[in-house]
Design an enzyme around this catalytic site. Structure first.
Site, PDB file in Angstrom:
ATOM      1  N   TRP A  20       0.838  -1.208   0.000  1.00 41.32           N
ATOM      2  CA  TRP A  20       0.000   0.000   0.000  1.00 41.32           C
ATOM      3  C   TRP A  20       0.871   1.255   0.000  1.00 41.32           C
ATOM      4  CZ3 TRP A  20      -0.708   3.537   4.171  1.00 41.32           C
ATOM      5  CH2 TRP A  20      -1.888   4.291   4.163  1.00 41.32           C
ATOM      6  N   ILE A 435      18.900  19.441  19.400  1.00 37.64           N
ATOM      7  CA  ILE A 435      18.158  18.405  20.100  1.00 37.64           C
ATOM      8  C   ILE A 435      18.769  17.015  19.917  1.00 37.64           C
ATOM      9  CG2 ILE A 435      15.838  17.399  20.369  1.00 37.64           C
ATOM     10  CD1 ILE A 435      16.181  20.309  21.345  1.00 37.64           C
ATOM     11  N   GLY A 436      19.635  16.852  18.965  1.00 36.42           N
ATOM     12  CA  GLY A 436      20.324  15.561  18.876  1.00 36.42           C
ATOM     13  C   GLY A 436      20.610  15.099  17.475  1.00 36.42           C
ATOM     14  N   SER A 437      19.569  14.906  16.680  1.00 34.02           N
ATOM     15  CA  SER A 437      19.848  14.372  15.355  1.00 34.02           C
ATOM     16  C   SER A 437      20.183  15.507  14.391  1.00 34.02           C
ATOM     17  CB  SER A 437      18.658  13.561  14.834  1.00 34.02           C
ATOM     18  OG  SER A 437      17.530  14.369  14.721  1.00 34.02           O
ATOM     19  N   TRP A 565       6.618   3.116  22.597  1.00 38.65           N
ATOM     20  CA  TRP A 565       6.773   2.897  21.168  1.00 38.65           C
ATOM     21  C   TRP A 565       7.251   1.483  20.846  1.00 38.65           C
ATOM     22  CZ3 TRP A 565       9.200   8.308  19.605  1.00 38.65           C
ATOM     23  CH2 TRP A 565       8.178   9.269  19.659  1.00 38.65           C
ATOM     24  N   ASP A 603      15.755  11.480  26.053  1.00 36.46           N
ATOM     25  CA  ASP A 603      14.551  12.001  25.387  1.00 36.46           C
ATOM     26  C   ASP A 603      13.285  11.279  25.839  1.00 36.46           C
ATOM     27  OD1 ASP A 603      16.018  13.761  23.772  1.00 36.46           O
ATOM     28  OD2 ASP A 603      16.388  12.202  22.269  1.00 36.46           O
ATOM     29  N   GLU A 609       1.935  11.427  25.309  1.00 33.31           N
ATOM     30  CA  GLU A 609       0.922  10.686  24.550  1.00 33.31           C
ATOM     31  C   GLU A 609       0.529   9.379  25.241  1.00 33.31           C
ATOM     32  OE1 GLU A 609       3.262   9.888  21.025  1.00 33.31           O
ATOM     33  OE2 GLU A 609       3.112   7.755  21.431  1.00 33.31           O
ATOM     34  N   GLU A 669       9.325  21.749  22.580  1.00 31.88           N
ATOM     35  CA  GLU A 669       8.831  22.418  21.385  1.00 31.88           C
ATOM     36  C   GLU A 669       7.961  23.611  21.773  1.00 31.88           C
ATOM     37  OE1 GLU A 669       6.152  20.204  18.624  1.00 31.88           O
ATOM     38  OE2 GLU A 669       5.220  22.160  18.798  1.00 31.88           O
ATOM     39  N   HIS A 698       9.917  21.647  11.469  1.00 32.12           N
ATOM     40  CA  HIS A 698       9.073  20.857  10.564  1.00 32.12           C
ATOM     41  C   HIS A 698       8.948  21.477   9.191  1.00 32.12           C
ATOM     42  CE1 HIS A 698       7.980  19.640  14.643  1.00 32.12           C
ATOM     43  NE2 HIS A 698       7.865  18.448  14.109  1.00 32.12           N
TER      44      HIS A 698
HETATM   45  N1  GLN Z   1      17.161  13.248  20.000  1.00 35.57           N
HETATM   46  C1  GLN Z   1      16.113  12.985  19.062  1.00 35.57           C
HETATM   47  C2  GLN Z   1      16.390  13.722  17.779  1.00 35.57           C
HETATM   48  O1  GLN Z   1      16.964  14.776  17.844  1.00 35.57           O
HETATM   49  C3  GLN Z   1      14.774  13.421  19.603  1.00 35.57           C
HETATM   50  C4  GLN Z   1      13.660  13.067  18.663  1.00 35.57           C
HETATM   51  C5  GLN Z   1      12.272  13.392  19.168  1.00 35.57           C
HETATM   52  O2  GLN Z   1      12.075  14.238  19.998  1.00 35.57           O
HETATM   53  N2  GLN Z   1      11.272  12.734  18.670  1.00 35.57           N
HETATM   54  O3  GLN Z   1      16.006  13.280  16.718  1.00 35.57           O
HETATM   55 ZN    ZN Z   2      11.314  16.319  19.615  1.00 33.48          ZN
END
Ligand code: GLN
Ligand code: ZN
Length: 763
Positions: A20, A435-437, A565, A603, A609, A669, A698
């Site tokens: 799909w 934030i990391g990545s 998750w 993190d 959620e 955020e 985003h």
């Molecule tokens: N440390 C992760 C990143 O920077 C955090 C991702 C997230 O908050 N979903 O991608």
């Molecule tokens: Zn995030």
């Protein structure tokens, strides 16, 4: 004796091998035509129906299939297209449908948000300024298709009016009633057409019935269902609820429908049944097999549950079904070729769950002797898994039992720790970080695939990752960021990566579930006792730190997020699994610290959620989340700085728990929530350090320095400058390299200017 029926309330759309997804994305990339897309997805849809028929399900859902999302399907059924997309009435064209979901060059997409407490995202209907009209009876089309092509007299599935309206955007309390008035005749028309086409059953999903309503709203709900009943008396409506017990049981059971669907797994519907009974004129659709998890059901326990249910509802008014749509589980275990048979035998995905339903039905109808062979087989498979070494790690259990209060508290309170940390790190006012990545370019992804396929050696892959890290340490230094990151180039997914390296997890080949649109996730399975076996991230972090004098943050996924998750074993309490994960992370954090990594970010994007739908369960959820986070992070020295990150804005309700995590620094955020979040900090009870995202990651757009300064200054009205960090909203892995560099440069400049101004006013 009446016949007990088996039923299903929804089947995965994506296909066993995500056919799909491939079809959709090929269409979006102009690689296949619309006709090809429709043909491929029709084949898949019909195959899904046929499979359910072959498994032996009596009431097969139709219309649960979607080309994107069932909430969006409901919107376009009623011609609800936001004004910014061109639409002239009538059936909504497929292109417009996808535009609403994904945006186009002239108009932004509708928002998407999480479907109740799942990781599925729906497209939020925008009712403002549109007059709903039944422009395409989609359930009817699907009903006819199944009948004509397969001879299946399906059960159309419709998202109910109450849930649809409640989930829609921009509706204040005051117009709930008037919206219902608009929609009721449309639902009546839709149902009438179904009844005329011969549909005997219809499933109306009202999962919102698990949340609270005012007395007045309850009256409106009664009026809607009364009107529907008057107009379409003969169609057998199943009012379907799931994910929790219903919140106003007596009123709901009294609604004039043929059947009521209740979730006996994720909510204590049995207690309601015992307390209030069940109306004698209604059918109960009992959701007794977990629709959110992947484990084989303990059929003996299910029969006990079904016996209990039968004390209140006789067989001839009983339908047996999974507790929710199987949209949230993978398709079939058959595709898994490399799993240990002991594990595979303990699994049950959508197809296997339906087979369990069929067995349960038969057992209830004809007695358990009639299925004794199958029962035996199922028992053996479960006991093989339960008695396997995966689930019998004595040491883990002992370690958990040994824990004391001291193990979850840092030696010094924050106020005293932070001075020691300041001495160690000596950061400027308003320090900058990310934030990391960092951007995962096609090159990064391709190299990883090659490595996974065995086309390149471990060594070559490792070297490649190191090159990426080095490149980006240099870039970060040059931009002038104060606290650096290694970039997470070695990770595809922040949970799967840890699942692959911690004992007790297993990563599957095909256990995909839809997350949003064509995007699927493959949650790891937590099947056994979770234990640290060897360092997970130490090598990457130590390497990155060796390249710079600035601090590099260690980067871990927190226990609550890993739990939420993953598909979690269901033979022991979730909180026990949570604490096992926390203990494993604690060892990882200790390993990082002893290797010189003295800032460590843990993190928790999934903390919010995971909040239960039922208010009465929230407190204990939050308490166990806080405990686990502290268990993971509290054994470090006072001058080691613990960071955490969360990416959502509805914060006010949980701010006390966030504070109780006792992380030295939190980044969150903000830019999409328009500053609302800042109000959570207004009363000044939050005394630790905070980084509010100063730009939205985003979007590919590079914001101006003025915008970022505005965001910073807005926050500084409420948060003290010496508490404040400057960072983007979230990780940068989905962004392109050049836009990331440009945005970070602007961020650092904005920080410098605000910093100088602040310093000059302090003087
Ligand atoms: N440390 C992760 C990143 O920077 C955090 C991702 C997230 O908050 N979903 O991608
Ligand atoms: Zn995030």
């Amino acid at each position: 004796m009446g016949k007990v029926l088996s039923s299903n309330s929804g089947y995965p759309r994506i296909g066993g091998k995500r056919e799909w997804k491939r079809a959709l994305e090929s269409f979006w990339n102009d690689e296949i035509s619309k006709e090809e897309l429709l043909k491929t997805t029709e084949t898949l849809r019909l195959a899904n129906l046929k499979k359910q028929q072959e498994i032996g399900i009596d009431l097969i859902p139709v219309g649960d299939f979607s080309l994107y999302d069932h909430v969006l399907d409901t919107s376009i059924t009623f011609g609800i297209v936001p004004k910014r997309f061109s639409y002239e009435g009538g059936k909504v064209p497929l292109e417009t449908y996808f535009d609403i979901a994904r945006g186009n060059k002239d108009a932004v997409a509708s928002e998407m948000t999480k479907w109740f407490n799942t990781n599925y995202h729906y497209i939020v209907p925008e009712l403002e300024g549109v007059t709903p009209k039944l422009v395409e009876n989609r359930p009817l089309a699907f009903y006819k298709e199944a009948k004509e092509k397969l001879g299946i007299d399906g059960k159309p599935v419709i998202l109910g009016p109450i849930t649809f309206i409640k989930l829609a955007k921009s509706f204040g309390e005051e117009n709930f009633a008037s919206l219902l008035q608009q929609f009721t005749p449309l639902y009546i028309q839709l149902l009438t057409e179904l009844a005329e086409a011969g549909a005997e059953w219809v499933q109306i999903d009202e999962p919102i019935f698990t949340s609270n309503f005012s007395q007045e709203e309850v009256q409106h709900i009664q009026q809607v269902y009364e009107a529907i009943h008057q107009a379409v008396p003969h169609i057998k409506i199943i009012l379907q609820t799931y994910f929790e017990k219903v919140s106003f049981y007596e009123e709901i059971t009294a609604l004039p429908v043929h059947a009521l669907g209740l979730d006996f797994i994720h909510g204590d519907s049995l207690s309601l049944l015992k307390q209030h009974g069940f109306p004698e004129d209604k059918v109960l659709v009992a959701g007794v097999v977990d629709g959110r998890n992947v484990w084989r059901a303990d059929l003996d326990k299910k029969f006990v549950l079904l016996e209990e249910i039968q004390k209140h509802v006789p067989k001839d008014r009983l339908i047996i079904q999974p507790a929710s749509s199987l949209l949230h589980v993978p398709v079939s275990t058959e595709l898994e070729e490399s799993l240990d048979p002991v594990i595979k035998g303990g699994l049950s995905f959508a197809d296997e769950k339906l087979a369990e339903i069929v067995l349960l039905r038969k057992g209830v109808q004809e007695g358990q002797e009639s299925i004794s062979k199958e029962l035996e087989k199922s028992r053996n498979a479960l006991s093989d898994l339960n008695n396997s070494t995966y689930r019998q790690n004595v040491k883990v259990k002992e370690n958990i039992e040994k824990l004391t209060e001291n193990d979850v508290n840092r030696p010094l309170p924050f106020a005293d720790r932070i001075t020691k940390q300041q001495e160690r790190f000596n950061l400027p006012l308003l320090p900058t970080t990310t934030i990391g990545s960092l951007p995962q370019t096609p090159e990064v992804r391709q190299t990883r695939s090659k490595w996974r396929r065995g086309d390149i050696t471990d060594q070559a892959y490792e070297q490649f990752i190191q090159e990426q890290t080095k490149k980006w340490i240099d870039i970060q230094e040059e931009i002038g960021i104060d606290v650096l990151v290694h970039g997470e180039f070695e990770r595809t997914d922040m949970v799967e990566y840890f699942g692959e390296k911690i004992d007790g997890f297993v990563v599957t080949q095909f256990a995909w579930v839809q997350s949003y649109g064509s995007r699927c996730v493959k949650p790891p399975l937590i099947l056994g006792d979770v234990a640290f076996s060897e360092p997970i991230t130490v090598k990457e972090s130590v390497y990155a730190q060796s390249l710079t004098k600035k601090p590099v943050k260690g980067m871990l996924t927190g226990p609550v997020t890993i739990l939420n998750w993953s598909f979690v074993r269901d033979d022991i309490p979730r909180v026990d699994v949570l604490n096992q994960i926390a203990l494993a992370l604690r060892e990882e954090i200790e390993a990082l610290e002893s290797n010189g990594i003295r800032m460590i970010q843990v993190d928790e994007p999934a903390l919010r959620e995971g909040l239960p739908l039922d208010d009465t369960k929230k407190e204990s959820y939050l308490a166990s989340a806080v405990y686990a986070f502290k268990l993971a992070t509290s054994s470090v020295q006072n001058d080691t700085q613990i960071h955490t990150h969360m990416c959502y804005s509805e914060f006010n309700a949980i701010i006390d728990s966030i504070s109780a995590l006792d992380a030295d620094v939190i980044s969150i955020e903000t830019s999409r929530s328009h500053g609302e979040i800042i109000s959570a900090f207004e009363n000044n009870t939050y005394n630790k350090e905070i980084g509010l995202g100063v730009y939205d990651i985003h979007s590919p757009r590079v914001p101006s320095k003025e915008e970022m300064k505005q965001n910073i200054n807005r926050a500084l009205k409420i948060i003290k400058p010496n508490q404040f960090w400057i960072n983007p909203d979230c990780g940068l892995k989905t962004r392109k390299e050049d836009e990331t560099i440009a945005a970070l440069k602007v961020m650092v400049e904005a920080a410098k200017e605000v910093r100088e101004l602040q310093l000059s006013t302090i003087k």
